[in-house]
Design an enzyme around this catalytic site. Structure first.
Site, PDB file in Angstrom:
ATOM      1  N   TYR A 133      42.365  45.217  38.289  1.00 22.55           N
ATOM      2  CA  TYR A 133      42.159  44.916  36.870  1.00 22.55           C
ATOM      3  C   TYR A 133      43.395  44.197  36.341  1.00 22.55           C
ATOM      4  CZ  TYR A 133      38.187  48.158  37.187  1.00 22.55           C
ATOM      5  OH  TYR A 133      37.027  48.786  37.544  1.00 22.55           O
ATOM      6  N   LYS A 183      40.173  49.590  51.969  1.00 24.11           N
ATOM      7  CA  LYS A 183      39.156  48.626  52.388  1.00 24.11           C
ATOM      8  C   LYS A 183      39.917  47.523  53.113  1.00 24.11           C
ATOM      9  CE  LYS A 183      35.035  47.094  52.775  1.00 24.11           C
ATOM     10  NZ  LYS A 183      34.048  47.764  53.650  1.00 24.11           N
ATOM     11  N   ASP A 216      33.569  52.240  51.042  1.00 24.40           N
ATOM     12  CA  ASP A 216      32.105  52.324  51.167  1.00 24.40           C
ATOM     13  C   ASP A 216      31.702  53.589  51.936  1.00 24.40           C
ATOM     14  OD1 ASP A 216      33.418  51.083  53.265  1.00 24.40           O
ATOM     15  OD2 ASP A 216      31.925  49.505  53.566  1.00 24.40           O
ATOM     16  N   ASP A 240      37.588  53.874  39.882  1.00 23.71           N
ATOM     17  CA  ASP A 240      36.613  53.756  38.797  1.00 23.71           C
ATOM     18  C   ASP A 240      35.192  53.931  39.345  1.00 23.71           C
ATOM     19  OD1 ASP A 240      35.593  53.284  36.299  1.00 23.71           O
ATOM     20  OD2 ASP A 240      35.981  51.137  36.296  1.00 23.71           O
ATOM     21  N   ASP A 244      32.382  57.377  38.901  1.00 23.03           N
ATOM     22  CA  ASP A 244      31.021  57.358  38.325  1.00 23.03           C
ATOM     23  C   ASP A 244      30.010  57.880  39.341  1.00 23.03           C
ATOM     24  OD1 ASP A 244      32.085  56.064  36.058  1.00 23.03           O
ATOM     25  OD2 ASP A 244      30.252  54.921  35.766  1.00 23.03           O
TER      26      ASP A 244
HETATM   27 MG    MG Z   1      34.016  53.778  34.696  1.00 20.77          MG
END
Ligand code: MG
Ligand code: NAI
Length: 353
Positions: A133, A183, A216, A240, A244
């Protein structure tokens, strides 16, 4: 008992409703908190052209903590609401740790129905200040056939070391197991670097059992073998997405709390639910306030009020286990206020006992 000064930014949509309930629950266990509300939101953006005033950071700097609802609503593009408030505050206050506990709470039905509360108790430590980000990049030759878009990631030595070390410390306090999300097979510069920092710091913590998994495969591990996981550390993007996913395999986003932590305590930390402003159910009074109430419990714990935090946590678990007051996302018919008030009353009884 000390008095705390706490800023609230209820924000948009259901952020406003769930924050009101969380404030009520904190008042039930910790009398005398001085709350100051800031109405920074997408509505304010549409009126003034800014998500928060130019001196927003200075106005918040003196508070002991910040309780944030959610920002973002249809009518304002998400990158404006995010980069106009959430990300600047996280960075200005060096809240480089994003702590996201994932637990199967009693009485809630998980996507992993046969698992119990002992099988699923994970702490996700997400890097919160750099990584994927970043503002670096741009569009070259926009609108032309040779258009090129660059979005750079930023991984600093300081940034990687401090988040990984923080995760090792948390693992030491818990089950002593830490899994790093990588990754390195796809991202050939940033992730091998992240891995090398992880291995170097792991040498300082021989008592902590470590694993490195591609993100993954780790996503699949959370669903298939959550019992093998204790603390997970990941970059900004990986943390992030994993949180979720983890929230969804427990009882859903209405139950998942989060803290943006400045471990040095030289600026306020900021607590919020993982979920957003949920425009699809906003204004109906049916949002589940538990995620925001548990975020408030993390805040109370960080202020050093362990008994009060434990009372909130126990009140949530008891009320959910009894099951008579539930919001629609948990299969019930209660409103946000009914569930919030039930938890607040229970917390008040527990803190006295
Ligand atoms: Mg989020
Ligand atoms: P969302 O988390 O707001 O909603 C996703 C789904 O979960 C919706 O169906 C919603 O009804 C349900 N849900 C979420 N919280 C719930 C609760 N407490 N009780 C019951 N159901 C709940 O994510 P979405 O729709 O992607 O984003 C909506 C807006 O929120 C966007 O503008 C987004 O940018 C913003 N957002 C802000 C965040 C923040 O301020 N930290 C975090 C995530 C999203």
């Amino acid at each position: 008992m000390s008095t705390y000064r706490i800023a609230t930014i209820p924000g948009d949509g259901i952020g406003v409703d769930v924050t009101a309930e969380a404030v009520q629950v904190v008042d039930a266990v910790l009398p005398g908190v001085e709350w100051t509300e800031f109405d920074w939101s997408c509505e304010q953006y549409l009126r003034t052209g800014a998500m928060m005033p130019a001196d927003g950071v200075e106005r918040l700097a003196g508070f002991d903590a910040i309780l944030l609802g959610a920002v973002g609503f249809p009518g304002v593009p998400d990158h404006i609401s995010l980069w106009g408030l959430l990300i600047p505050l996280r960075r200005a206050f060096s809240q480089y740790v994003n702590l996201r506990p994932v637990r199967l709470l009693p009485g809630t039905e998980s996507a992993l129905r046969d698992r119990t509360a002992e099988d699923l108790d994970i702490l996700i430590v997400r890097e919160n200040s750099e990584g994927e980000y970043s503002e670096l990049g741009g569009i070259h030759n926009p609108g032309r056939p040779e258009e090129v878009v660059l979005q750079e990631s930023v991984f600093t030595r300081t940034g990687c070391e401090r988040i990984i070390r923080y995760a090792f410390e948390r693992a030491r306090e818990r089950d002593g197991r830490l899994c790093s999300a990588t990754k390195s097979n796809g991202l050939i510069h940033s992730m091998p670097y992240w891995d090398s920092v992880f291995e170097r710091i792991a040498a300082e913590y021989p008592d902590v059992e470590t694993r490195q998994m591609h993100v993954d495969a780790l996503a699949a591990e959370i669903v298939l073998h959550p019992d093998r996981l204790d603390v997970i550390v990941g970059s900004n993007l990986f943390g992030d997405i994993l949180s979720d996913l983890a929230a969804a395999v427990t009882g859903g986003l209405g139950l998942a709390p989060s803290g943006n932590i400045n471990p040095h305590r030289d600026a306020p930390s900021m607590f919020e639910a993982v979920h957003g402003s949920a425009p699809d159910i906003a204004g109906q009074g049916i949002a589940n306030p538990v995620a925001q109430i548990l975020a408030a419990a993390m805040m109370v714990e960080q202020l050093g009020e362990r008994a009060a935090a434990a009372a909130i946590d126990r009140a949530v678990c008891e009320v959910l286990a009894e099951g008579s007051v539930r919001t629609p996302d948990l299969g019930g018919t209660a409103t946000t206020t009914e569930l919030g008030l039930t938890i607040a009353k229970r917390a008040a009884e527990l803190v006295g006992s």
